[in-house]
Design an enzyme around this catalytic site. Structure first.
Site, PDB file in Angstrom:
ATOM      1  CD1 TRP A  19      -0.898   2.248   2.452  1.00 30.47           C
ATOM      2  CD2 TRP A  19      -2.743   1.809   1.246  1.00 30.47           C
ATOM      3  NE1 TRP A  19      -1.759   3.309   2.587  1.00 30.47           N
ATOM      4  CE2 TRP A  19      -2.895   3.068   1.860  1.00 30.47           C
ATOM      5  CE3 TRP A  19      -3.783   1.319   0.442  1.00 30.47           C
ATOM      6  CZ2 TRP A  19      -4.038   3.860   1.705  1.00 30.47           C
ATOM      7  CZ3 TRP A  19      -4.918   2.102   0.278  1.00 30.47           C
ATOM      8  CH2 TRP A  19      -5.036   3.354   0.904  1.00 30.47           C
ATOM      9  CG  MET A  20       1.962   5.389  -2.359  1.00 31.71           C
ATOM     10  SD  MET A  20       2.277   5.748  -4.129  1.00 31.71           S
ATOM     11  CE  MET A  20       3.997   5.342  -4.277  1.00 31.71           C
ATOM     12  CG  ASP A  22       0.046  11.140   3.323  1.00 35.18           C
ATOM     13  OD1 ASP A  22      -0.961  10.623   2.840  1.00 35.18           O
ATOM     14  OD2 ASP A  22       0.062  11.712   4.426  1.00 35.18           O
ATOM     15  CD1 TRP A  46      -2.770   4.415   5.836  1.00 40.61           C
ATOM     16  CD2 TRP A  46      -3.658   3.576   7.712  1.00 40.61           C
ATOM     17  NE1 TRP A  46      -2.229   5.091   6.892  1.00 40.61           N
ATOM     18  CE2 TRP A  46      -2.762   4.600   8.065  1.00 40.61           C
ATOM     19  CE3 TRP A  46      -4.328   2.901   8.733  1.00 40.61           C
ATOM     20  CZ2 TRP A  46      -2.522   4.978   9.387  1.00 40.61           C
ATOM     21  CZ3 TRP A  46      -4.090   3.274  10.066  1.00 40.61           C
ATOM     22  CH2 TRP A  46      -3.197   4.297  10.369  1.00 40.61           C
ATOM     23  CG  PHE A  78       1.335   8.653  11.020  1.00 44.20           C
ATOM     24  CD1 PHE A  78       1.284   7.262  10.872  1.00 44.20           C
ATOM     25  CD2 PHE A  78       0.205   9.301  11.521  1.00 44.20           C
ATOM     26  CE1 PHE A  78       0.134   6.543  11.197  1.00 44.20           C
ATOM     27  CE2 PHE A  78      -0.949   8.589  11.853  1.00 44.20           C
ATOM     28  CZ  PHE A  78      -0.980   7.221  11.693  1.00 44.20           C
ATOM     29  CB  SER A  79       3.107  12.279   6.517  1.00 39.47           C
ATOM     30  OG  SER A  79       2.475  11.364   5.657  1.00 39.47           O
ATOM     31  CD  GLU A 193      -4.996  14.088   7.455  1.00 41.80           C
ATOM     32  OE1 GLU A 193      -5.041  13.205   8.324  1.00 41.80           O
ATOM     33  OE2 GLU A 193      -5.285  13.867   6.255  1.00 41.80           O
ATOM     34  CD1 TRP A 283      -6.881  10.736   3.319  1.00 36.89           C
ATOM     35  CD2 TRP A 283      -6.918   8.498   3.360  1.00 36.89           C
ATOM     36  NE1 TRP A 283      -5.650  10.304   3.748  1.00 36.89           N
ATOM     37  CE2 TRP A 283      -5.649   8.936   3.789  1.00 36.89           C
ATOM     38  CE3 TRP A 283      -7.164   7.123   3.310  1.00 36.89           C
ATOM     39  CZ2 TRP A 283      -4.628   8.056   4.162  1.00 36.89           C
ATOM     40  CZ3 TRP A 283      -6.141   6.243   3.676  1.00 36.89           C
ATOM     41  CH2 TRP A 283      -4.897   6.712   4.094  1.00 36.89           C
TER      42      TRP A 283
HETATM   43  C1  FRU Z   1      -2.717  12.079   5.388  1.00 39.67           C
HETATM   44  C2  FRU Z   1      -2.403  11.287   6.638  1.00 39.67           C
HETATM   45  C3  FRU Z   1      -1.384  12.028   7.486  1.00 39.67           C
HETATM   46  C4  FRU Z   1      -0.726  10.927   8.264  1.00 39.67           C
HETATM   47  C5  FRU Z   1      -0.705   9.802   7.247  1.00 39.67           C
HETATM   48  C6  FRU Z   1      -0.829   8.444   7.848  1.00 39.67           C
HETATM   49  O1  FRU Z   1      -3.137  11.316   4.322  1.00 39.67           O
HETATM   50  O2  FRU Z   1      -3.588  11.042   7.362  1.00 39.67           O
HETATM   51  O3  FRU Z   1      -1.934  13.050   8.287  1.00 39.67           O
HETATM   52  O4  FRU Z   1       0.546  11.264   8.704  1.00 39.67           O
HETATM   53  O5  FRU Z   1      -1.773  10.041   6.348  1.00 39.67           O
HETATM   54  O6  FRU Z   1      -0.603   7.458   6.898  1.00 39.67           O
END
Ligand code: FRU
Length: 480
Positions: A19-20, A22, A46, A78-79, A193, A283
């Protein structure tokens, strides 16, 4: 041609497996563009997030580097972002070569910010011993770091639920709170985000600061065309605080499948470009799109520009980076000004990965339609001059059972100037990206045709001389 087609793009970045979501940690260093991304190696939905890495020298030929930052006892990964620490302010540099520093969110019981660094041009990464370096209760994620040279300090923008927060630091380890941007500014229907903050020069030479904020909208009516979407603000940053000047809400993409996009760090001054890439998904249905071994793709890398509209307000333009020319293959051109174009059983179209460049003249036509199709399926673009609306209809584009949002027309307001409409359209197996008037508006959408497209047709409302030339260019496979 009745075989089920592969959805794997030829020239957009995808995960080899898994899965990919951000894009993360994009940094340019010694001739290499680095990108990481939110990745679940064990499933096509995810899950526990890792940073997977790819490197390219031209933004199209990506070499997978595998997973570089893995979950640990603090949390999953996370990102976040990465920078070159040119002056070794962090003290993480061990040899002669500058150290790359990544800052990411560690997601456990809390969302906290941590560091990792690389002393070998991004090949291997080590986590900092005293992680995390910044903590707070509540939504607190996606740090984007840059060096603010006027005050020789690092700035971080980070999303905190309904606002963006700005922190500063001299070494990336100790951070001081500077200011809030929000709440209650711009588009607020969803969690904020993945922020970004950077200066950008306009065509008239003025420099503005841009704040990018993705909004994780949750309904069919949120965002710009439903679900999640990315807005941006134009304004000023004084080293402590960002103030915006735009009255209307501005979107990085007026389509539906572009989220969590941010820009590359450390592109050399002599290059001067600001390059953006987004996750080509939404999303609202990201976990449902057709997939077997891998799921998710990035948009084409886009170069940012800044222009003024007729109300004298600045807005950004987004155009595919020029490196796209380097991966172009066969090319067919149609030069005469004509009222209609029909291209049938065409090899370039059948390849599924191509670019259409054309100029539409609406002096004698009140609308035009551009259809990419086969005998069963089509993607239909339309511009209506009277309503000043550009639209993409993907409701007959193949597998539309994915989600309700696939049968809803994607719309974007666009008032034409001078009746001339330059268009650049990128198709890549399972996506379409439409760049209107040199990137003044961009619309991105996923499509899942079951059969290969064969044909292209452009028609208008019945006037004359609608199409002023067209170029059809195949684009090569860039992943081996
Ligand atoms: C945005 C998000 C970020 C978070 C990441 C988790 O798409 O919800 O806020 O860091 O994805 O995968």
């Amino acid at each position: 041609n009745l075989e089920v087609r592969s959805t794997r793009p030829f020239y957009h970045l995808t995960p080899p497996t898994g899965w990919m979501n951000d894009p993360n940690g994009m940094v340019f260093f010694k001739g290499e563009y680095h990108i990481f991304y939110q990745h679940n190696p064990d499933d096509i939905v995810w899950g526990p997030m890792h940073w997977r890495h790819a490197i390219s020298s031209d933004l199209f030929h990506w070499k997978d580097q595998g997973i570089k930052i893995e979950p640990d006892e603090i949390g999953t990964i996370f990102s976040g972002s990465a920078v070159v620490d040119w002056q070794n302010t962090s003290g993480f540099q061990t040899g002669d070569e500058e150290v790359l520093v990544a800052m990411f969110t560690h997601a456990g019981n809390l969302q906290v910010q941590s560091l990792a660094y690389s002393n070998d041009r991004g090949r291997t990464w080590e986590k900092y011993d005293n992680n995390p370096v910044l903590s707070k209760v509540g939504d607190f994620r996606d740090p984007k770091v840059f060096f603010y040279s006027p005050e020789q300090k690092w700035i971080q923008v980070i999303a905190a639920g309904d606002r963006i927060q700005i922190y500063s630091s001299l070494n990336m380890v100790d951070w001081v709170f500077e200011s809030d941007f929000g709440p209650g500014i711009g588009y607020t229907n969803g969690v904020w985000e993945c922020p970004d903050l950077f200066p950008l020069k306009s065509e008239d030479g003025t420099e503005k600061w841009i704040m990018i904020v993705s909004v994780g909208g949750t309904s069919e009516y949120s965002g710009v065309n439903g679900g999640s979407a990315t807005q941006y603000f134009v304004g000023d940053f004084d080293g402590n605080k960002f103030t915006h000047e735009n009255d209307e809400i501005l979107w990085a993409d007026y389509g539906i499948d572009n989220y969590a996009g941010i820009t590359w760090s450390d592109i050399p001054n002599e290059d001067g470009r600001r390059i953006f890439i987004g996750w080509m998904n939404n999303w609202h249905y990201a976990g449902l799109i057709p997939a077997t071994e891998w799921r998710g793709a990035m948009t084409v890398p886009r170069q940012l520009g800044l222009k003024k509209n007729s109300d004298n307000e600045y807005f950004m333009t987004f155009e595919p980076v020029e490196e796209l020319l380097g991966v172009a293959g066969k090319n067919e051109t149609y030069n005469e000004a004509v009222q209609e174009i029909n291209i049938e059983d065409n090899e370039i179209i059948q390849s599924g990965s191509f670019k259409i460049k054309t100029q539409i003249n609406l002096s004698n036509n009140s609308f035009f339609e551009l259809k990419i199709y086969n005998s069963r399926e089509e993607v239909l673009l339309k511009y209506d001059k009277n309503q000043a609306v550009f639209s993409i209809d993907r409701s007959f584009s193949g597998n539309t059972h994915v989600h309700n949002l696939f049968v809803k027309t994607i719309k974007c307001d666009y008032a034409i100037k001078d009746n001339i409409l330059p268009l650049e359209i990128l198709l890549d197996q399972s996506s379409i990206e439409v760049f209107v008037n040199n990137g003044e508006k961009v619309m991105t959408a996923l499509i899942f045709p079951r059969y290969e497209f064969n044909d292209l047709k452009i028609t208008g409302s019945g006037g004359s001389e609608l199409i002023q030339g067209l170029e059809l260019v195949s684009i090569k496979k860039t992943v081996d």
